[in-house]
Motif scaffolding. Structure first.
Motif, PDB file in Angstrom:
ATOM      1  N   MET A   1       0.839  -1.194   0.000  1.00  0.00           N
ATOM      2  CA  MET A   1       0.000   0.000   0.000  1.00  0.00           C
ATOM      3  C   MET A   1       0.879   1.252   0.000  1.00  0.00           C
ATOM      4  O   MET A   1       1.943   1.263   0.585  1.00  0.00           O
ATOM      5  N   ILE A   2       0.377   2.273  -0.696  1.00  0.00           N
ATOM      6  CA  ILE A   2       1.055   3.568  -0.692  1.00  0.00           C
ATOM      7  C   ILE A   2       0.078   4.622  -0.191  1.00  0.00           C
ATOM      8  O   ILE A   2      -1.131   4.475  -0.325  1.00  0.00           O
ATOM      9  N   ARG A   3       0.617   5.656   0.417  1.00  0.00           N
ATOM     10  CA  ARG A   3      -0.208   6.770   0.894  1.00  0.00           C
ATOM     11  C   ARG A   3       0.057   7.971   0.006  1.00  0.00           C
ATOM     12  O   ARG A   3       1.208   8.331  -0.226  1.00  0.00           O
ATOM     13  N   VAL A   4      -1.029   8.569  -0.488  1.00  0.00           N
ATOM     14  CA  VAL A   4      -0.922   9.770  -1.325  1.00  0.00           C
ATOM     15  C   VAL A   4      -1.961  10.783  -0.873  1.00  0.00           C
ATOM     16  O   VAL A   4      -2.943  10.438  -0.216  1.00  0.00           O
ATOM     17  N   ALA A  15      -9.712  21.602  -0.764  1.00  0.00           N
ATOM     18  CA  ALA A  15     -10.172  20.257  -0.400  1.00  0.00           C
ATOM     19  C   ALA A  15      -8.973  19.321  -0.522  1.00  0.00           C
ATOM     20  O   ALA A  15      -8.179  19.437  -1.459  1.00  0.00           O
ATOM     21  N   SER A  16      -8.841  18.426   0.426  1.00  0.00           N
ATOM     22  CA  SER A  16      -7.711  17.519   0.443  1.00  0.00           C
ATOM     23  C   SER A  16      -8.182  16.148   0.922  1.00  0.00           C
ATOM     24  O   SER A  16      -9.013  16.055   1.827  1.00  0.00           O
ATOM     25  N   ARG A  17      -7.657  15.098   0.309  1.00  0.00           N
ATOM     26  CA  ARG A  17      -7.986  13.730   0.722  1.00  0.00           C
ATOM     27  C   ARG A  17      -6.694  12.935   0.854  1.00  0.00           C
ATOM     28  O   ARG A  17      -5.874  12.918  -0.061  1.00  0.00           O
ATOM     29  N   LEU A  18      -6.513  12.282   1.992  1.00  0.00           N
ATOM     30  CA  LEU A  18      -5.410  11.356   2.182  1.00  0.00           C
ATOM     31  C   LEU A  18      -5.924   9.972   1.835  1.00  0.00           C
ATOM     32  O   LEU A  18      -6.975   9.557   2.329  1.00  0.00           O
ATOM     33  N   LEU A  19      -5.200   9.271   0.970  1.00  0.00           N
ATOM     34  CA  LEU A  19      -5.658   7.973   0.485  1.00  0.00           C
ATOM     35  C   LEU A  19      -4.591   6.905   0.684  1.00  0.00           C
ATOM     36  O   LEU A  19      -3.392   7.204   0.675  1.00  0.00           O
ATOM     37  N   LEU A  21      -3.630   3.585  -1.362  1.00  0.00           N
ATOM     38  CA  LEU A  21      -3.898   2.905  -2.628  1.00  0.00           C
ATOM     39  C   LEU A  21      -2.954   1.721  -2.783  1.00  0.00           C
ATOM     40  O   LEU A  21      -1.910   1.652  -2.141  1.00  0.00           O
ATOM     41  N   ALA A  22      -3.317   0.818  -3.679  1.00  0.00           N
ATOM     42  CA  ALA A  22      -2.482  -0.347  -3.954  1.00  0.00           C
ATOM     43  C   ALA A  22      -1.218   0.079  -4.688  1.00  0.00           C
ATOM     44  O   ALA A  22      -1.209   1.077  -5.412  1.00  0.00           O
ATOM     45  N   GLU A  23      -0.142  -0.676  -4.508  1.00  0.00           N
ATOM     46  CA  GLU A  23       1.084  -0.443  -5.271  1.00  0.00           C
ATOM     47  C   GLU A  23       0.738  -0.454  -6.761  1.00  0.00           C
ATOM     48  O   GLU A  23      -0.076  -1.243  -7.200  1.00  0.00           O
ATOM     49  N   GLY A  24       1.345   0.430  -7.518  1.00  0.00           N
ATOM     50  CA  GLY A  24       1.081   0.496  -8.948  1.00  0.00           C
ATOM     51  C   GLY A  24      -0.079   1.398  -9.318  1.00  0.00           C
ATOM     52  O   GLY A  24      -0.424   1.524 -10.490  1.00  0.00           O
ATOM     53  N   ALA A  25      -0.706   2.054  -8.329  1.00  0.00           N
ATOM     54  CA  ALA A  25      -1.824   2.966  -8.608  1.00  0.00           C
ATOM     55  C   ALA A  25      -1.320   4.148  -9.424  1.00  0.00           C
ATOM     56  O   ALA A  25      -0.164   4.564  -9.319  1.00  0.00           O
ATOM     57  N   THR A  26      -2.210   4.696 -10.242  1.00  0.00           N
ATOM     58  CA  THR A  26      -1.853   5.828 -11.106  1.00  0.00           C
ATOM     59  C   THR A  26      -2.492   7.119 -10.607  1.00  0.00           C
ATOM     60  O   THR A  26      -3.343   7.100  -9.703  1.00  0.00           O
ATOM     61  N   VAL A  27      -2.109   8.206 -11.233  1.00  0.00           N
ATOM     62  CA  VAL A  27      -2.688   9.513 -10.922  1.00  0.00           C
ATOM     63  C   VAL A  27      -4.206   9.462 -11.119  1.00  0.00           C
ATOM     64  O   VAL A  27      -4.971   9.928 -10.267  1.00  0.00           O
ATOM     65  N   ALA A  28      -4.655   8.863 -12.213  1.00  0.00           N
ATOM     66  CA  ALA A  28      -6.095   8.761 -12.492  1.00  0.00           C
ATOM     67  C   ALA A  28      -6.808   7.946 -11.411  1.00  0.00           C
ATOM     68  O   ALA A  28      -7.926   8.288 -11.006  1.00  0.00           O
ATOM     69  N   ASP A  29      -6.167   6.892 -10.916  1.00  0.00           N
ATOM     70  CA  ASP A  29      -6.756   6.092  -9.834  1.00  0.00           C
ATOM     71  C   ASP A  29      -6.950   6.941  -8.577  1.00  0.00           C
ATOM     72  O   ASP A  29      -7.987   6.861  -7.915  1.00  0.00           O
ATOM     73  N   ALA A  30      -5.955   7.745  -8.252  1.00  0.00           N
ATOM     74  CA  ALA A  30      -6.030   8.588  -7.061  1.00  0.00           C
ATOM     75  C   ALA A  30      -7.134   9.631  -7.183  1.00  0.00           C
ATOM     76  O   ALA A  30      -7.887   9.870  -6.236  1.00  0.00           O
ATOM     77  N   ILE A  31      -7.256  10.243  -8.359  1.00  0.00           N
ATOM     78  CA  ILE A  31      -8.294  11.256  -8.567  1.00  0.00           C
ATOM     79  C   ILE A  31      -9.676  10.629  -8.425  1.00  0.00           C
ATOM     80  O   ILE A  31     -10.559  11.186  -7.775  1.00  0.00           O
ATOM     81  N   ALA A  32      -9.850   9.457  -9.003  1.00  0.00           N
ATOM     82  CA  ALA A  32     -11.140   8.768  -8.915  1.00  0.00           C
ATOM     83  C   ALA A  32     -11.452   8.379  -7.476  1.00  0.00           C
ATOM     84  O   ALA A  32     -12.589   8.536  -7.009  1.00  0.00           O
ATOM     85  N   GLY A  54      -2.246  11.196 -16.451  1.00  0.00           N
ATOM     86  CA  GLY A  54      -3.152  10.334 -15.703  1.00  0.00           C
ATOM     87  C   GLY A  54      -2.641   8.918 -15.534  1.00  0.00           C
ATOM     88  O   GLY A  54      -2.946   8.259 -14.541  1.00  0.00           O
ATOM     89  N   ASP A  55      -1.834   8.444 -16.485  1.00  0.00           N
ATOM     90  CA  ASP A  55      -1.338   7.067 -16.406  1.00  0.00           C
ATOM     91  C   ASP A  55      -0.010   6.950 -15.657  1.00  0.00           C
ATOM     92  O   ASP A  55       0.565   5.878 -15.556  1.00  0.00           O
ATOM     93  N   GLN A  56       0.443   8.064 -15.089  1.00  0.00           N
ATOM     94  CA  GLN A  56       1.701   8.067 -14.345  1.00  0.00           C
ATOM     95  C   GLN A  56       1.528   7.344 -13.011  1.00  0.00           C
ATOM     96  O   GLN A  56       0.569   7.578 -12.286  1.00  0.00           O
ATOM     97  N   ARG A  57       2.469   6.459 -12.683  1.00  0.00           N
ATOM     98  CA  ARG A  57       2.405   5.696 -11.431  1.00  0.00           C
ATOM     99  C   ARG A  57       2.773   6.570 -10.245  1.00  0.00           C
ATOM    100  O   ARG A  57       3.626   7.454 -10.333  1.00  0.00           O
ATOM    101  N   LEU A  58       2.117   6.295  -9.141  1.00  0.00           N
ATOM    102  CA  LEU A  58       2.356   7.048  -7.916  1.00  0.00           C
ATOM    103  C   LEU A  58       3.310   6.297  -6.998  1.00  0.00           C
ATOM    104  O   LEU A  58       3.425   5.072  -7.062  1.00  0.00           O
ATOM    105  N   HIS A  59       3.953   7.049  -6.111  1.00  0.00           N
ATOM    106  CA  HIS A  59       4.855   6.496  -5.108  1.00  0.00           C
ATOM    107  C   HIS A  59       4.381   6.958  -3.735  1.00  0.00           C
ATOM    108  O   HIS A  59       3.676   7.965  -3.610  1.00  0.00           O
ATOM    109  N   ASP A  60       4.770   6.241  -2.725  1.00  0.00           N
ATOM    110  CA  ASP A  60       4.383   6.576  -1.364  1.00  0.00           C
ATOM    111  C   ASP A  60       4.786   8.019  -1.046  1.00  0.00           C
ATOM    112  O   ASP A  60       5.911   8.435  -1.320  1.00  0.00           O
ATOM    113  N   GLY A  61       3.840   8.793  -0.508  1.00  0.00           N
ATOM    114  CA  GLY A  61       4.099  10.178  -0.128  1.00  0.00           C
ATOM    115  C   GLY A  61       3.840  11.199  -1.222  1.00  0.00           C
ATOM    116  O   GLY A  61       4.021  12.394  -0.995  1.00  0.00           O
TER     117      GLY A  61
END
Length: 85
Positions: A1-4, A15-19, A21-32, A54-61
């Motif tokens: 899991m990663i936190r973004v 507005a801010s949301r701490l999420l 997400l599963a490893e390999g999540a993308t920017v689009a996944d986080a927005i959704a 949108g298809d860029q992968r996210l990293h923890d933090g």
């Protein structure tokens, strides 16, 4: 899991949301997953201030910033200021 964090700011509020997400999540996944009202009207997104896809992968933090449309054309503003001088 990663936190973004997903953030959308207006002149008078933010507005801010701490999420988590599963490893390999993308920017689009986080927005959704954040489901911030008004995010569908944002034409661009950034990661830590750098424009991202949108298809860029996210990293923890990571911090995903939803960018609102410009209210005024920067070139027009510059011309107005120059004319006023």
């Amino acid at each position: 899991m990663i936190r973004v964090e997903v953030v959308l700011a207006w002149p008078e509020r933010a507005a801010s949301r701490l999420l988590e997400l599963a490893e390999g999540a993308t920017v689009a996944d986080a927005i959704a997953a954040a489901a911030i009202e008004g995010s569908d009207a944002c034409p661009a997104v950034a990661l830590h201030g750098v424009v991202a896809r949108g298809d860029q992968r996210l990293h923890d933090g990571d911090r995903v910033e939803l960018l609102r449309p410009l209210l005024a054309d920067p070139k027009d503003n510059r011309r107005r200021r120059a004319k006023a001088r």
